[in-house]
Scaffold this motif. Sequence first.
Motif, PDB file in Angstrom:
ATOM      1  N   GLN A   1      -0.813   7.652 -11.870  1.00 12.71           N
ATOM      2  CA  GLN A   1      -0.998   8.974 -12.439  1.00 12.71           C
ATOM      3  C   GLN A   1      -1.731   8.830 -13.771  1.00 12.71           C
ATOM      4  O   GLN A   1      -1.286   8.103 -14.656  1.00 12.71           O
ATOM      5  CB  GLN A   1       0.348   9.678 -12.648  1.00 12.71           C
ATOM      6  CG  GLN A   1       1.084   9.965 -11.351  1.00 12.71           C
ATOM      7  CD  GLN A   1       2.381  10.704 -11.581  1.00 12.71           C
ATOM      8  OE1 GLN A   1       2.796  10.901 -12.726  1.00 12.71           O
ATOM      9  NE2 GLN A   1       3.027  11.110 -10.508  1.00 12.71           N
TER      10      GLN A   1
ATOM     11  N   LEU B   1       0.819  -1.206   0.000  1.00  9.42           N
ATOM     12  CA  LEU B   1       0.000   0.000   0.000  1.00  9.42           C
ATOM     13  C   LEU B   1       0.855   1.259   0.000  1.00  9.42           C
ATOM     14  O   LEU B   1       0.534   2.240  -0.674  1.00  9.42           O
ATOM     15  CB  LEU B   1      -0.933  -0.012   1.213  1.00  9.42           C
ATOM     16  CG  LEU B   1      -2.042  -1.072   1.191  1.00  9.42           C
ATOM     17  CD1 LEU B   1      -2.814  -1.033   2.507  1.00  9.42           C
ATOM     18  CD2 LEU B   1      -2.980  -0.842   0.021  1.00  9.42           C
ATOM     19  N   VAL B   2       1.943   1.236   0.779  1.00  8.25           N
ATOM     20  CA  VAL B   2       2.849   2.396   0.805  1.00  8.25           C
ATOM     21  C   VAL B   2       3.447   2.629  -0.578  1.00  8.25           C
ATOM     22  O   VAL B   2       3.531   3.765  -1.073  1.00  8.25           O
ATOM     23  CB  VAL B   2       3.938   2.202   1.864  1.00  8.25           C
ATOM     24  CG1 VAL B   2       5.005   3.297   1.730  1.00  8.25           C
ATOM     25  CG2 VAL B   2       3.339   2.215   3.266  1.00  8.25           C
TER      26      VAL B   2
ATOM     27  N   ALA C   1       2.201   1.677  -3.492  1.00  9.00           N
ATOM     28  CA  ALA C   1       1.175   2.032  -4.476  1.00  9.00           C
ATOM     29  C   ALA C   1       0.623   3.425  -4.273  1.00  9.00           C
ATOM     30  O   ALA C   1       0.303   4.126  -5.238  1.00  9.00           O
ATOM     31  CB  ALA C   1       0.042   1.002  -4.432  1.00  9.00           C
ATOM     32  N   TRP C   2       0.490   3.855  -3.012  1.00  5.72           N
ATOM     33  CA  TRP C   2      -0.152   5.135  -2.744  1.00  5.72           C
ATOM     34  C   TRP C   2       0.817   6.288  -2.544  1.00  5.72           C
ATOM     35  O   TRP C   2       0.457   7.432  -2.759  1.00  5.72           O
ATOM     36  CB  TRP C   2      -1.020   5.027  -1.484  1.00  5.72           C
ATOM     37  CG  TRP C   2      -2.237   4.151  -1.682  1.00  5.72           C
ATOM     38  CD1 TRP C   2      -2.688   3.623  -2.843  1.00  5.72           C
ATOM     39  CD2 TRP C   2      -3.129   3.715  -0.657  1.00  5.72           C
ATOM     40  NE1 TRP C   2      -3.815   2.875  -2.633  1.00  5.72           N
ATOM     41  CE2 TRP C   2      -4.121   2.911  -1.280  1.00  5.72           C
ATOM     42  CE3 TRP C   2      -3.196   3.891   0.725  1.00  5.72           C
ATOM     43  CZ2 TRP C   2      -5.165   2.311  -0.582  1.00  5.72           C
ATOM     44  CZ3 TRP C   2      -4.230   3.291   1.423  1.00  5.72           C
ATOM     45  CH2 TRP C   2      -5.208   2.506   0.769  1.00  5.72           C
ATOM     46  N   VAL C   3       2.053   5.975  -2.096  1.00  9.96           N
ATOM     47  CA  VAL C   3       2.998   7.043  -1.758  1.00  9.96           C
ATOM     48  C   VAL C   3       4.179   7.066  -2.710  1.00  9.96           C
ATOM     49  O   VAL C   3       4.504   8.100  -3.309  1.00  9.96           O
ATOM     50  CB  VAL C   3       3.484   6.897  -0.292  1.00  9.96           C
ATOM     51  CG1 VAL C   3       4.478   7.999   0.046  1.00  9.96           C
ATOM     52  CG2 VAL C   3       2.299   6.896   0.676  1.00  9.96           C
TER      53      VAL C   3
ATOM     54  N   TRP D   1       4.915   5.059  -5.590  1.00 15.19           N
ATOM     55  CA  TRP D   1       4.598   4.988  -7.026  1.00 15.19           C
ATOM     56  C   TRP D   1       3.079   5.080  -7.234  1.00 15.19           C
ATOM     57  O   TRP D   1       2.445   4.116  -7.651  1.00 15.19           O
ATOM     58  CB  TRP D   1       5.116   3.672  -7.622  1.00 15.19           C
ATOM     59  CG  TRP D   1       6.596   3.511  -7.524  1.00 15.19           C
ATOM     60  CD1 TRP D   1       7.551   4.404  -7.853  1.00 15.19           C
ATOM     61  CD2 TRP D   1       7.287   2.353  -7.020  1.00 15.19           C
ATOM     62  NE1 TRP D   1       8.809   3.904  -7.608  1.00 15.19           N
ATOM     63  CE2 TRP D   1       8.680   2.634  -7.095  1.00 15.19           C
ATOM     64  CE3 TRP D   1       6.882   1.115  -6.533  1.00 15.19           C
ATOM     65  CZ2 TRP D   1       9.658   1.720  -6.692  1.00 15.19           C
ATOM     66  CZ3 TRP D   1       7.849   0.206  -6.153  1.00 15.19           C
ATOM     67  CH2 TRP D   1       9.216   0.509  -6.225  1.00 15.19           C
ATOM     68  N   PRO D   2       2.485   6.241  -6.918  1.00 16.95           N
ATOM     69  CA  PRO D   2       1.020   6.348  -7.104  1.00 16.95           C
ATOM     70  C   PRO D   2       0.652   6.326  -8.584  1.00 16.95           C
ATOM     71  O   PRO D   2       1.439   6.705  -9.446  1.00 16.95           O
ATOM     72  CB  PRO D   2       0.700   7.703  -6.469  1.00 16.95           C
ATOM     73  CG  PRO D   2       1.963   8.490  -6.608  1.00 16.95           C
ATOM     74  CD  PRO D   2       3.083   7.497  -6.454  1.00 16.95           C
TER      75      PRO D   2
END
Length: 287
Positions: free
Chosen positions: A40, A30-31, A33-35, A37-38
């Motif tokens: 775009q 989750l870190v 994917a969300w922080v 390498w989110p």
Amino acid sequence: MRPVSVQTPRRAKVGLWALLGLVLGLAAGLVLAWVVWPVQYTETDPSDLMAERKALWADLVADGYALTGDLDAARARLNLLGVSDPGAFVAQVAETRLDQGASLQHVRAMARLAERLGGITARLLVYIATPAPTPTATPTPQPTPTATPSPRPTQTPTPEPTLTPTPTQGPSAQVFRLVGKDYVCAPGAGPDIIAVFLLDEDERGVPGIRIEVTWAGGADAFYTGLKPEVNPGYADFVAERGVEYSVTVGTEGSEIVRGIRTSDEPCPEIEGPYHHRWVLRFRRTRS
């Protein structure tokens, strides 16, 4: 005496470590994917936008149409949203903006665009500034030139009477006089209205007459005859509370009505939603 088994505690420890590893792996994923390498989005089609963003798109298109008047460009931009009926969609957004307290200028822009796209609703009809066809100007009658008699070559000239010029009689001008002025509470939610009725000598509505409204810092015009379901001589204008208006029938010599203002006065005689309405009645006279 039987030996004590150690299999169960070991299995419990293995399961605990496996569960802990799974939790840590999910947290790390989750870190990342969300922080780290989110996702775009680039070059996304307008049809993939959320409903709120599509409504904002319609706002911008309506404002652009109000500035340019380019209906084809407005229709093409709305078609990018992938909605089945652009006119109905703009009308739906306009009513939402009305409920949210948007400015009258913006609601009018959206109502005009919805009307041009064939999606106008009864609630939005009142917000359409009515640019009716410009009435044909009546030519000014020209006086018949005075005929000058030619002298007769006689011994005793007899004086000829001078011809009196007779002006060409054009159509009588339409002059409207105020015969009724009422400030009433009307049932139903909606904006305050200046309602105008133009009637002839037989109390029949007169369509196609320009009505001018002025106020400090602004002016607008609308025409009778665009709402025949009410009356052929009916026209209305959306008024802002606290603003003082002057109303003029756009024919020479007609009366000017000043001091038209709506307020926040309550309407205890009406149960439920209400709005204020000025009703001005003019009757035609011939000059």
